[in-house]
Motif scaffolding. Sequence first.
Motif, PDB file in Angstrom:
ATOM      1  N   SER A 139       1.251   0.675   5.230  1.00  0.00           N
ATOM      2  CA  SER A 139       1.375  -0.475   4.337  1.00  0.00           C
ATOM      3  C   SER A 139       2.687  -0.370   3.562  1.00  0.00           C
ATOM      4  N   CYS A 142      -0.114  -2.454   8.734  1.00  0.00           N
ATOM      5  CA  CYS A 142      -1.378  -3.073   8.341  1.00  0.00           C
ATOM      6  C   CYS A 142      -1.211  -4.549   8.013  1.00  0.00           C
ATOM      7  N   LEU A 193      -3.565   2.303   2.881  1.00  0.00           N
ATOM      8  CA  LEU A 193      -3.604   0.967   2.294  1.00  0.00           C
ATOM      9  C   LEU A 193      -3.198   1.010   0.825  1.00  0.00           C
ATOM     10  N   CYS A 232      -3.786  -5.102   2.300  1.00  0.00           N
ATOM     11  CA  CYS A 232      -3.081  -5.744   3.416  1.00  0.00           C
ATOM     12  C   CYS A 232      -2.636  -7.128   2.929  1.00  0.00           C
TER      13      CYS A 232
END
Length: 251
Positions: free
Chosen positions: A42, A71, A140, A149
């Motif tokens: 990410s 992501c 993430l 995301c």
Amino acid sequence: MPRSAPRHISVFPSPQELGSSLAQLVAQRAAEAGGRFSLGLSGGSLVRILSQELPAAAGPAAPARWLLAFCDERLVPPEHPESTFGAYKAQLLPRLPVPERQVLAVTHSLPATAAAADYAARLREAFQVENLPIFDLLILGVGPDGHTCSLFPYHPLLQEKEKIVAAITDSPKPPPERITLTLPVLNAARTVVFVATGEGKAAVLKRILEGDEEKPLPAALVQPHAGQLHWFLDESAAKELTVPFEKHSIL
């Protein structure tokens, strides 16, 4: 809301200690994978954290077996400051010897729907699956609004069950056109690590980790079915939490 996976909350004195432990976790999961290691990245502050710590932790040989994917991605050229791939290409990839063919960048020149379908097809090809790709590790972030995301609060994409990659053309955070992995992919991963730093995340982390909301925030919907769920926070981000967590001291 029932939890699918036990969660492990780790709190570090600063982003520096967090970054070192995160890089060590990535290297550990890569070693455990044995053969190929699939890693979903990410953007945002994670680019800097991983670029500083991951090359040394990974070592010179292991990344040759890594598959890197993203992501989510903004549909802008790599040289644009909002491009996640572009940021990693500039900061991390020169120091991490992953073969270029094993870095799955989004085709930014396509319209959003076509870019999402193209990325889904390339993921399935890389993972050699017909349906859900199962990542060894997803890293993430979480926004102050609880998004992760490019899955935003109360957005219809939170209900997506069929697509593994979805287009979004009305992102409340610019730029508006993006593609994102969907919740089925996030929840199929073997390990998911959320990373959040700074006082600006404290209030939303309390909602995600301690709340029981009728319509949970997107980050709270990430509950890997069979995998592990980790939260790596610094002390500023964790300052409102009352749930138990593991506190790490300065090394």
